[in-house]
Design a protein around this motif. Structure first.
Motif, PDB file in Angstrom:
ATOM      1  N   LYS A  28       0.933  -1.424  -0.306  1.00  5.82           N
ATOM      2  CA  LYS A  28      -0.705   0.112  -0.050  1.00  5.82           C
ATOM      3  C   LYS A  28       0.668   0.640  -0.418  1.00  5.82           C
ATOM      4  O   LYS A  28       2.132   1.594   0.146  1.00  5.82           O
ATOM      5  N   ALA A  29       0.297   2.590  -0.394  1.00  7.62           N
ATOM      6  CA  ALA A  29       1.425   3.779  -0.235  1.00  7.62           C
ATOM      7  C   ALA A  29       1.199   4.152   0.688  1.00  7.62           C
ATOM      8  O   ALA A  29       0.186   5.368   1.204  1.00  7.62           O
ATOM      9  N   GLU A  30       1.301   3.438   1.881  1.00  4.98           N
ATOM     10  CA  GLU A  30       1.913   4.129   3.162  1.00  4.98           C
ATOM     11  C   GLU A  30       2.709   3.614   4.116  1.00  4.98           C
ATOM     12  O   GLU A  30       3.914   2.557   3.804  1.00  4.98           O
ATOM     13  N   GLY A  31       2.831   4.403   5.191  1.00  5.66           N
ATOM     14  CA  GLY A  31       4.238   4.086   5.798  1.00  5.66           C
ATOM     15  C   GLY A  31       5.509   4.637   5.359  1.00  5.66           C
ATOM     16  O   GLY A  31       5.450   5.769   4.151  1.00  5.66           O
ATOM     17  N   ILE A  32       6.369   4.316   5.553  1.00  8.29           N
ATOM     18  CA  ILE A  32       7.899   4.920   5.254  1.00  8.29           C
ATOM     19  C   ILE A  32       8.237   4.369   3.868  1.00  8.29           C
ATOM     20  O   ILE A  32       8.527   3.119   3.550  1.00  8.29           O
ATOM     21  N   THR A  33       8.600   4.924   3.202  1.00  3.57           N
ATOM     22  CA  THR A  33       9.106   4.688   1.279  1.00  3.57           C
ATOM     23  C   THR A  33      10.554   4.398   1.747  1.00  3.57           C
ATOM     24  O   THR A  33      11.842   5.517   2.231  1.00  3.57           O
ATOM     25  N   PRO A  34      10.788   2.800   1.091  1.00  2.00           N
ATOM     26  CA  PRO A  34      11.919   2.577   2.138  1.00  2.00           C
ATOM     27  C   PRO A  34      13.169   2.706   0.653  1.00  2.00           C
ATOM     28  O   PRO A  34      12.612   3.616  -0.725  1.00  2.00           O
ATOM     29  N   VAL A  35      14.186   3.050   0.626  1.00  2.00           N
ATOM     30  CA  VAL A  35      15.275   3.696   0.134  1.00  2.00           C
ATOM     31  C   VAL A  35      15.406   2.400  -1.053  1.00  2.00           C
ATOM     32  O   VAL A  35      15.985   1.094  -0.776  1.00  2.00           O
ATOM     33  N   ASP A  36      15.651   3.342  -2.455  1.00  2.00           N
ATOM     34  CA  ASP A  36      16.280   2.922  -3.590  1.00  2.00           C
ATOM     35  C   ASP A  36      17.237   2.755  -3.379  1.00  2.00           C
ATOM     36  O   ASP A  36      17.902   3.821  -4.445  1.00  2.00           O
ATOM     37  N   PHE A  37      18.089   0.923  -3.337  1.00  2.00           N
ATOM     38  CA  PHE A  37      19.758   1.083  -3.573  1.00  2.00           C
ATOM     39  C   PHE A  37      20.043   1.088  -5.555  1.00  2.00           C
ATOM     40  O   PHE A  37      21.289   1.979  -5.077  1.00  2.00           O
ATOM     41  N   ASN A  38      19.296   1.242  -6.004  1.00  2.00           N
ATOM     42  CA  ASN A  38      19.795   0.985  -7.077  1.00  2.00           C
ATOM     43  C   ASN A  38      19.424   2.622  -7.667  1.00  2.00           C
ATOM     44  O   ASN A  38      20.578   2.546  -8.801  1.00  2.00           O
ATOM     45  N   THR A  39      18.808   3.183  -7.305  1.00  2.00           N
ATOM     46  CA  THR A  39      18.950   4.545  -7.835  1.00  2.00           C
ATOM     47  C   THR A  39      19.407   5.834  -7.424  1.00  2.00           C
ATOM     48  O   THR A  39      19.598   7.029  -7.929  1.00  2.00           O
ATOM     49  N   SER A  40      19.704   5.262  -5.904  1.00  6.70           N
ATOM     50  CA  SER A  40      20.433   6.428  -5.376  1.00  6.70           C
ATOM     51  C   SER A  40      21.668   5.525  -5.075  1.00  6.70           C
ATOM     52  O   SER A  40      21.393   5.535  -3.592  1.00  6.70           O
ATOM     53  N   PRO A  41      22.806   5.630  -5.902  1.00  2.00           N
ATOM     54  CA  PRO A  41      24.095   4.930  -4.807  1.00  2.00           C
ATOM     55  C   PRO A  41      24.724   6.084  -3.318  1.00  2.00           C
ATOM     56  O   PRO A  41      24.974   4.827  -3.082  1.00  2.00           O
ATOM     57  N   LYS A  42      24.200   6.873  -3.347  1.00  2.00           N
ATOM     58  CA  LYS A  42      24.625   7.723  -2.405  1.00  2.00           C
ATOM     59  C   LYS A  42      24.201   7.173  -1.458  1.00  2.00           C
ATOM     60  O   LYS A  42      24.966   7.013  -0.105  1.00  2.00           O
ATOM     61  N   ALA A  43      22.796   6.548  -0.976  1.00  2.00           N
ATOM     62  CA  ALA A  43      22.279   5.986   0.046  1.00  2.00           C
ATOM     63  C   ALA A  43      23.861   5.148   0.573  1.00  2.00           C
ATOM     64  O   ALA A  43      23.593   4.740   1.905  1.00  2.00           O
ATOM     65  N   SER A  44      23.537   3.775  -0.893  1.00  2.00           N
ATOM     66  CA  SER A  44      24.939   2.975   0.028  1.00  2.00           C
ATOM     67  C   SER A  44      26.632   3.371   0.495  1.00  2.00           C
ATOM     68  O   SER A  44      26.292   2.444   0.963  1.00  2.00           O
ATOM     69  N   GLU A  45      26.266   4.133   0.601  1.00  2.00           N
ATOM     70  CA  GLU A  45      27.651   5.117   0.887  1.00  2.00           C
ATOM     71  C   GLU A  45      27.255   5.424   2.078  1.00  2.00           C
ATOM     72  O   GLU A  45      28.232   6.023   3.114  1.00  2.00           O
ATOM     73  N   GLU A  46      26.007   5.868   2.662  1.00  2.00           N
ATOM     74  CA  GLU A  46      26.069   6.200   3.666  1.00  2.00           C
ATOM     75  C   GLU A  46      26.139   5.670   5.557  1.00  2.00           C
ATOM     76  O   GLU A  46      25.830   4.323   5.450  1.00  2.00           O
ATOM     77  N   LYS A  47      27.223   6.279   6.185  1.00  2.00           N
ATOM     78  CA  LYS A  47      27.434   5.707   7.631  1.00  2.00           C
ATOM     79  C   LYS A  47      25.875   5.155   8.280  1.00  2.00           C
ATOM     80  O   LYS A  47      25.021   6.103   8.948  1.00  2.00           O
ATOM     81  N   GLN A  48      25.702   3.203   8.307  1.00  2.99           N
ATOM     82  CA  GLN A  48      24.765   2.944   9.138  1.00  2.99           C
ATOM     83  C   GLN A  48      24.769   3.363  11.029  1.00  2.99           C
ATOM     84  O   GLN A  48      26.088   3.457  10.932  1.00  2.99           O
TER      85      GLN A  48
END
Length: 276
Positions: free
Chosen positions: A245-265
């Motif tokens: 459903k189009a509800e809740g938090i939108t998950p990170v798409d690592f395929n279209t957001s390369p910077k997201a994979s580099e962010e430190k957890q």
């Protein structure tokens, strides 16, 4: 003698009270049946439809009706009315019991087609769906989408029928993986999930067997989890996948957001540190 007369009068009084109680119960039952909400499901058939797409949901809804004492009813319909409708792949025909009624509150379920996945032959799925588009079905579905008391559900390639009619523009939907690109081309937003609910009034399922999941989800939604669970146990099948459903938090798409994979957890807090 007086004692016997007294017993007879007491017995008559008891019968009177039982009759009154029975009459009251009957009245209550009638009143309850009047107030009882029934969800009616229309499973649409068209020439070349897929048997499993149609019959799997039909059996789920029929079983749900059995377990709920008729709180849900189901019938096979067609745009043309009562007729014998041939299934695809030279399969058996099913009898449509009535004409599709786009004004009747409840659920309308549209199955996909059974045939060759591609090509221009008469028995190819694209051609079967194209033939369905030449009937009154697209217009009837448009009426159904405009009726706030109807939920339209689709299974597998059945999602492409309202999509081709322009009814899924900017709506989230899923179809068989072979038709996902076509779904997007018709203006829908393709979602890779087993079952997708764009809104309470439009639910779509992916592959052929997703008809079971679509129907079980709708049974759960309309009648509650107890009836849905009883149907699952009867069929020895558990509903698959989370309904998207189009509800809740939108998950990170690592395929279209390369910077997201580099962010430190955030570093994990060790048990020993937490204890201190």
């Amino acid at each position: 003698m007086n004692k016997i007369l007294g017993l007879l009068m007491s017995f008559a009084l008891v019968l009177s009270l039982v009759a009154s109680a029975a009459s009251a119960n009957t009245k209550d039952n009638k009143d309850a049946s009047k107030d009882k909400k029934t969800t009616h499901v229309q499973v649409v058939l068209f020439d070349g439809f897929d048997l499993l797409d149609a019959l799997a949901p039909y059996e789920v809804f029929a079983a749900a009706g059995m377990y709920s004492k008729g709180a849900v009813t189901v019938e096979l319909v067609s745009a043309e009315g009562k007729r014998s409708v041939p299934s695809g792949l030279n399969g058996p025909a099913l009898e449509a019991q009535a004409a599709l009624d786009p004004n009747r509150p409840g659920i309308i379920l549209v199955p996909g087609a059974a045939g060759k996945p591609a090509g221009n032959s008469e028995d190819a799925v694209p051609n079967i769906l194209a033939q369905a588009m030449k009937t009154d079905l697209p217009g009837m579905l448009k009426q159904a989408f405009n009726n706030k008391e109807i939920t339209v559900a689709t299974v597998c390639g059945g999602t492409l029928i309202p999509a081709m009619a322009g009814l899924l523009k900017d709506r989230h939907a899923v179809t068989n993986h072979i038709g996902m690109a076509a779904l997007g081309a018709f203006g829908a937003i393709p979602i890779e999930a087993r079952v997708v609910e764009d809104s309470p009034r439009f639910v779509s399922g992916g592959g052929v067997t997703s008809g079971l999941d679509v129907a079980l989800y709708l049974v759960d939604r309309e009648l509650g989890p107890q009836v849905a669970n009883s149907v699952e146990k009867l069929f020895e099948y558990e509903k698959r996948g989370t309904v998207w459903k189009a509800e809740g938090i939108t998950p990170v798409d690592f395929n279209t957001s390369p910077k997201a994979s580099e962010e430190k957890q955030p570093a994990a807090i060790s048990v020993s540190t937490a204890e201190k």
